[in-house]
Write a protein that holds these residues in place. Structure first.
Motif, PDB file in Angstrom:
ATOM      1  N   LEU A  94     -34.932-107.765 -34.430  1.00 36.95           N
ATOM      2  CA  LEU A  94     -33.587-107.974 -34.945  1.00 36.95           C
ATOM      3  C   LEU A  94     -32.628-106.895 -34.453  1.00 36.95           C
ATOM      4  CD1 LEU A  94     -34.268-109.084 -38.630  1.00 36.95           C
ATOM      5  CD2 LEU A  94     -34.039-110.477 -36.571  1.00 36.95           C
ATOM      6  N   ALA A  95     -33.115-105.655 -34.348  1.00 44.31           N
ATOM      7  CA  ALA A  95     -32.263-104.576 -33.861  1.00 44.31           C
ATOM      8  C   ALA A  95     -31.851-104.825 -32.411  1.00 44.31           C
ATOM      9  CB  ALA A  95     -32.978-103.239 -33.987  1.00 44.31           C
ATOM     10  N   ALA A  96     -32.788-105.323 -31.610  1.00 42.91           N
ATOM     11  CA  ALA A  96     -32.467-105.616 -30.208  1.00 42.91           C
ATOM     12  C   ALA A  96     -31.419-106.718 -30.120  1.00 42.91           C
ATOM     13  CB  ALA A  96     -33.734-106.022 -29.462  1.00 42.91           C
ATOM     14  N   SER A  97     -31.556-107.741 -30.973  1.00 44.46           N
ATOM     15  CA  SER A  97     -30.584-108.821 -31.003  1.00 44.46           C
ATOM     16  C   SER A  97     -29.211-108.296 -31.394  1.00 44.46           C
ATOM     17  CB  SER A  97     -31.035-109.905 -31.975  1.00 44.46           C
ATOM     18  OG  SER A  97     -30.047-110.904 -32.131  1.00 44.46           O
ATOM     19  N   ALA A  98     -29.159-107.435 -32.410  1.00 44.51           N
ATOM     20  CA  ALA A  98     -27.887-106.876 -32.870  1.00 44.51           C
ATOM     21  C   ALA A  98     -27.244-106.019 -31.790  1.00 44.51           C
ATOM     22  CB  ALA A  98     -28.107-106.069 -34.139  1.00 44.51           C
ATOM     23  N   ILE A 150     -23.619-106.506 -29.978  1.00 43.95           N
ATOM     24  CA  ILE A 150     -22.581-105.475 -29.988  1.00 43.95           C
ATOM     25  C   ILE A 150     -22.156-105.120 -28.567  1.00 43.95           C
ATOM     26  CG2 ILE A 150     -22.162-103.046 -30.539  1.00 43.95           C
ATOM     27  CD1 ILE A 150     -23.896-103.496 -33.058  1.00 43.95           C
ATOM     28  N   ASN A 151     -23.112-105.099 -27.645  1.00 46.83           N
ATOM     29  CA  ASN A 151     -22.787-104.801 -26.245  1.00 46.83           C
ATOM     30  C   ASN A 151     -21.853-105.848 -25.634  1.00 46.83           C
ATOM     31  OD1 ASN A 151     -24.301-102.461 -26.194  1.00 46.83           O
ATOM     32  ND2 ASN A 151     -26.146-103.456 -25.425  1.00 46.83           N
ATOM     33  N   LEU A 152     -21.886-107.086 -26.177  1.00 49.66           N
ATOM     34  CA  LEU A 152     -20.979-108.116 -25.686  1.00 49.66           C
ATOM     35  C   LEU A 152     -19.521-107.727 -25.928  1.00 49.66           C
ATOM     36  CD1 LEU A 152     -22.757-111.404 -26.897  1.00 49.66           C
ATOM     37  CD2 LEU A 152     -22.513-110.621 -24.531  1.00 49.66           C
ATOM     38  N   VAL A 153     -19.267-107.070 -27.038  1.00 45.21           N
ATOM     39  CA  VAL A 153     -17.908-106.618 -27.333  1.00 45.21           C
ATOM     40  C   VAL A 153     -17.473-105.567 -26.327  1.00 45.21           C
ATOM     41  CG1 VAL A 153     -16.449-105.471 -29.044  1.00 45.21           C
ATOM     42  CG2 VAL A 153     -18.107-107.181 -29.777  1.00 45.21           C
ATOM     43  N   ASP A 154     -18.357-104.621 -26.036  1.00 42.24           N
ATOM     44  CA  ASP A 154     -18.039-103.594 -25.046  1.00 42.24           C
ATOM     45  C   ASP A 154     -17.761-104.226 -23.685  1.00 42.24           C
ATOM     46  OD1 ASP A 154     -17.974-100.727 -24.154  1.00 42.24           O
ATOM     47  OD2 ASP A 154     -19.657-101.412 -22.938  1.00 42.24           O
ATOM     48  N   LEU A 195     -14.660 -98.307 -44.015  1.00 45.61           N
ATOM     49  CA  LEU A 195     -13.333 -98.900 -43.903  1.00 45.61           C
ATOM     50  C   LEU A 195     -12.205 -97.905 -44.140  1.00 45.61           C
ATOM     51  CD1 LEU A 195     -14.019-102.291 -45.698  1.00 45.61           C
ATOM     52  CD2 LEU A 195     -13.352-102.005 -43.311  1.00 45.61           C
ATOM     53  N   ARG A 196     -12.535 -96.671 -44.463  1.00 45.42           N
ATOM     54  CA  ARG A 196     -11.507 -95.659 -44.605  1.00 45.42           C
ATOM     55  C   ARG A 196     -10.779 -95.476 -43.282  1.00 45.42           C
ATOM     56  NH1 ARG A 196     -15.344 -91.459 -47.982  1.00 45.42           N
ATOM     57  NH2 ARG A 196     -15.161 -92.510 -50.013  1.00 45.42           N
ATOM     58  N   PRO A 197      -9.485 -95.167 -43.320  1.00 46.25           N
ATOM     59  CA  PRO A 197      -8.689 -95.077 -42.085  1.00 46.25           C
ATOM     60  C   PRO A 197      -9.269 -94.139 -41.035  1.00 46.25           C
ATOM     61  CG  PRO A 197      -7.267 -95.038 -44.009  1.00 46.25           C
ATOM     62  CD  PRO A 197      -8.676 -94.975 -44.531  1.00 46.25           C
ATOM     63  N   GLU A 198      -9.941 -93.060 -41.469  1.00 46.22           N
ATOM     64  CA  GLU A 198     -10.465 -92.100 -40.492  1.00 46.22           C
ATOM     65  C   GLU A 198     -11.756 -92.552 -39.836  1.00 46.22           C
ATOM     66  OE1 GLU A 198     -11.969 -90.788 -44.595  1.00 46.22           O
ATOM     67  OE2 GLU A 198     -10.146 -91.634 -43.710  1.00 46.22           O
ATOM     68  N   SER A 199     -12.339 -93.655 -40.341  1.00 43.77           N
ATOM     69  CA  SER A 199     -13.593 -94.151 -39.769  1.00 43.77           C
ATOM     70  C   SER A 199     -13.319 -94.873 -38.468  1.00 43.77           C
ATOM     71  CB  SER A 199     -14.276 -95.096 -40.754  1.00 43.77           C
ATOM     72  OG  SER A 199     -15.471 -95.604 -40.214  1.00 43.77           O
ATOM     73  N   ALA A 200     -14.126 -94.615 -37.436  1.00 42.33           N
ATOM     74  CA  ALA A 200     -13.888 -95.168 -36.105  1.00 42.33           C
ATOM     75  C   ALA A 200     -14.492 -96.552 -35.961  1.00 42.33           C
ATOM     76  CB  ALA A 200     -14.477 -94.247 -35.040  1.00 42.33           C
ATOM     77  N   ALA A 201     -13.847 -97.387 -35.148  1.00 45.31           N
ATOM     78  CA  ALA A 201     -14.377 -98.684 -34.746  1.00 45.31           C
ATOM     79  C   ALA A 201     -14.569 -98.649 -33.240  1.00 45.31           C
ATOM     80  CB  ALA A 201     -13.419 -99.805 -35.146  1.00 45.31           C
ATOM     81  N   VAL A 202     -15.094 -99.724 -32.663  1.00 42.73           N
ATOM     82  CA  VAL A 202     -15.289 -99.771 -31.219  1.00 42.73           C
ATOM     83  C   VAL A 202     -13.964 -99.583 -30.505  1.00 42.73           C
ATOM     84  CG1 VAL A 202     -15.948-101.262 -29.294  1.00 42.73           C
ATOM     85  CG2 VAL A 202     -17.373-101.154 -31.329  1.00 42.73           C
ATOM     86  N   VAL A 203     -12.929-100.254 -30.972  1.00 42.67           N
ATOM     87  CA  VAL A 203     -11.573-100.038 -30.490  1.00 42.67           C
ATOM     88  C   VAL A 203     -10.748 -99.654 -31.704  1.00 42.67           C
ATOM     89  CG1 VAL A 203      -9.528-101.066 -29.449  1.00 42.67           C
ATOM     90  CG2 VAL A 203     -11.799-101.688 -28.623  1.00 42.67           C
ATOM     91  N   PRO A 204     -10.230 -98.404 -31.780  1.00 39.72           N
ATOM     92  CA  PRO A 204      -9.515 -97.980 -32.981  1.00 39.72           C
ATOM     93  C   PRO A 204      -8.324 -98.878 -33.283  1.00 39.72           C
ATOM     94  CG  PRO A 204     -10.006 -96.106 -31.557  1.00 39.72           C
ATOM     95  CD  PRO A 204     -10.331 -97.344 -30.777  1.00 39.72           C
ATOM     96  N   ASP A 205      -8.167 -99.195 -34.550  1.00 38.14           N
ATOM     97  CA  ASP A 205      -7.044 -99.991 -35.017  1.00 38.14           C
ATOM     98  C   ASP A 205      -6.273 -99.127 -35.998  1.00 38.14           C
ATOM     99  OD1 ASP A 205      -5.258-101.817 -35.923  1.00 38.14           O
ATOM    100  OD2 ASP A 205      -6.722-103.278 -36.645  1.00 38.14           O
ATOM    101  N   SER A 206      -5.067 -98.679 -35.592  1.00 34.33           N
ATOM    102  CA  SER A 206      -4.327 -97.721 -36.396  1.00 34.33           C
ATOM    103  C   SER A 206      -3.585 -98.361 -37.553  1.00 34.33           C
ATOM    104  CB  SER A 206      -3.324 -96.969 -35.515  1.00 34.33           C
ATOM    105  OG  SER A 206      -2.417 -97.883 -34.904  1.00 34.33           O
TER     106      SER A 206
END
Length: 322
Positions: free
Chosen positions: A226-230, A234-238, A295-306
């Motif tokens: 399952l980890a490999a699938s996940a 996620i790599n598809l987004v990158d 979900l706190r504003p300081e938490s990073a995502a793959v592409v930051p959303d300000s």
């Protein structure tokens, strides 16, 4: 949670992706609760196995009902050991699953109505895999024509091979749990045009301890798959974001995708078929707590959303707000 109603364009197209994982699916309920509190508008919901069931129940009746359901579920509400007659059918090759899943089917028949789901503005997709052709398919509500077909799809996506029997869909195939191939259907969200994806995973990103029992050994082997699938999902987004950054025809009209992947900080030592109310309560609370922190504003995502997250109140998915 807020949902697109088709009356005006949402600033972003948002997808919720729920992975498979059996009894660990209670963690996803906590994530949904956290997203609702932030008032995040969801346009698409895609799920595999328990993720598909969670998505359907949430859209149908709301997160409060989903939480109440999980904190009352026992193994007896999901499956039974086979009877003597059913064991005989297994030996003769007339039965395709070790466990009797009539309790789960009865539960889904009680909880779900196709027409109610079709009134929800959020698009729902469920992953199933055909043992005959090895096709993995995302089934949308527009393809389902009756409550009976809806149950066939729900039971198919939950059909863990060997343990649960496969199902026909529209009288064809031998459809089983889509998690064998696409446990985290992020690709479906990308193909739908989502540019903000919230993915709830039930396997930890890192594992550092050796298993100490046979149950842990089997669980760890499944975790690895399952980890490999996940990670692949996620790599598809990158990959998508690199194409968008490079420009050119494949990226025409597309935005970079913001991805937030919610996953347990430490491995969930929960057997996939160990449904227990007290355990579900702990997993829901853990999923909620960890999602709120992320979900706190300081938490990073793959592409930051300000842009700041909105605030919202608990509501049934069909309720609308701006």
């Amino acid at each position: 949670m807020k949902h697109g109603d088709g009356s005006k364009a949402s600033p972003r197209r948002r997808a919720l992706v729920l992975s498979g994982g059996g009894a660990r699916g209670a963690y996803e309920v906590g994530v949904i609760k956290a997203l609702e509190e932030q008032g995040i508008r969801i346009d698409y919901a895609f799920g595999t196995s328990i993720g598909a069931i969670n998505a359907a129940l949430w859209l149908h009746s709301g997160v409060d009902h989903l939480e109440a359901l999980w904190t009352s579920l026992t193994k007896g509400n999901i499956y039974k050991l086979p009877s003597v007659g059913q064991i005989g059918e297994l030996v003769l090759g007339h039965r395709w699953g070790l466990l009797d899943v009539e309790p789960l089917e009865s539960l889904l028949r009680k909880e779900l109505r196709l027409q109610r789901l079709k009134t929800c503005p959020t698009r729902l997709g469920m992953c199933i895999t055909d043992l005959c052709t090895l096709e993995t398919r995302l089934v949308g509500l527009h393809e389902i024509e009756s409550d009976e077909e809806l149950i066939d799809v729900m039971m198919s996506t939950a059909a863990l091979p060997i343990l649960f029997p496969p199902r026909h869909f529209k009288g064809e195939g031998m459809w089983i749990d889509g998690g064998l191939v696409r446990n985290t259907p992020i690709r479906a969200a990308i193909n739908a045009g989502a540019d903000e994806i919230y993915a709830a995973l039930v396997n930890a990103a890192e594992i550092h301890e050796c298993p100490t029992s046979m149950v842990q050994l089997v669980t760890r082997c499944m975790d690895t798959l399952l980890a490999a699938s996940a990670d692949n999902a996620i790599n598809l987004v990158d990959h998508h974001n690199r194409i968008v950054a490079a420009g050119g025809t494949p990226a025409a009209g597309r935005k970079p995708i913001v991805l937030r992947a919610f996953r347990p900080r430490v491995p969930l030592e929960v057997w996939y078929l160990d449904f227990d109310p007290a355990q579900a309560r702990e997993l829901i609370d853990q999923g909620y707590r960890e999602a709120i922190e992320q979900l706190r504003p300081e938490s990073a995502a793959v592409v930051p959303d300000s842009r700041p997250m909105g605030s919202g109140r608990h509501r049934r998915p069909g309720d609308q707000s701006s």
